[in-house]
Enzyme design. Structure first.
Site, mmCIF file in Angstrom:
data_model
loop_
_atom_site.group_PDB
_atom_site.id
_atom_site.type_symbol
_atom_site.label_atom_id
_atom_site.label_comp_id
_atom_site.label_asym_id
_atom_site.label_seq_id
_atom_site.Cartn_x
_atom_site.Cartn_y
_atom_site.Cartn_z
ATOM 1 N N GLU A 71 -9.138 -0.959 -2.343
ATOM 2 C CA GLU A 71 -9.579 0.444 -2.380
ATOM 3 C C GLU A 71 -10.882 0.652 -1.608
ATOM 4 O OE1 GLU A 71 -7.394 2.651 -3.478
ATOM 5 O OE2 GLU A 71 -6.160 0.905 -3.908
ATOM 6 N N CYS A 101 0.852 -1.190 0.000
ATOM 7 C CA CYS A 101 0.000 0.000 0.000
ATOM 8 C C CYS A 101 0.885 1.237 0.000
ATOM 9 C CB CYS A 101 -0.890 -0.014 1.237
ATOM 10 S SG CYS A 101 -1.962 1.427 1.361
HETATM 11 ZN ZN ZN Z 1 -3.580 1.282 -0.152
#
Ligand code: ZN
Length: 173
Positions: A148, A105
């Site tokens: 997401e 991420c």
């Molecule tokens: Zn992320």
């Protein structure tokens, strides 16, 4: 220059707000989508970005057009594809079949982990012009959709990961 917000910032833990119907297709949202595209384009490993990652607690994310670009047999892009914009996205279907997949991420720099994700996922959303659409993703795209949507609900992959480890030079591509 906009920085990508990192994991200890509380904005990443908030449930992001729906974008109001009157704002769909509007200038504020298309400007935000453009800003997100610029930020994502700077990240060589980035394939998607959610609005809270640049401090906007709104239900919106983009997926890099590089995933959809036409490439030659050496993998070089011969025809670019614009980034995909998902506004007020809803996961309407996920496959029962899951797999433990490698995940990272942009808001959790330097780490990677293994997360269980559905192999297929279908999203309903609005595009930057305010038009509704449905898109079914498999593999990496399905994984991105789930990652997401988690961002928009204040969840980071590290909450779900079985093991999280430091990225070594070897695994970083
Ligand atoms: Zn992320």
């Amino acid at each position: 220059m906009t920085d990508i917000i990192q994991k200890d910032n509380p904005v990443l833990r908030k449930r992001a707000a729906e974008i109001e119907t009157g704002e769909l297709g509007g200038e504020r949202i298309s400007a935000l989508a453009e800003q997100m595209s610029k930020v994502l384009a700077r990240e060589h490993h980035g394939v998607a970005l959610a609005a809270p990652q640049i401090g906007e607690s709104l239900r919106m994310f983009i997926v890099s057009g590089t995933l959809f670009a036409r490439r030659d047999n050496k993998g070089e892009i011969v025809e670019k594809h614009p980034d995909l914009v998902f506004i007020n996205p809803r996961l309407t279907n996920t496959s029962k079949e899951t797999a433990w997949v490698e995940e990272g991420c942009l808001s959790v720099e330097g780490l990677q982990g293994r997360v269980e994700r559905a192999l297929e996922a279908t999203l309903e959303a609005y595009d930057a012009t305010g038009k509704p659409f449905t898109l079914k993703g498999a593999g990496l795209l399905a994984q991105i959709f789930q990652h997401e949507i988690d961002h928009l609900n204040g969840v980071l992959y590290t909450d779900k990961a079985k093991d999280v480890y430091k990225l070594s030079e070897k695994t970083e591509t």
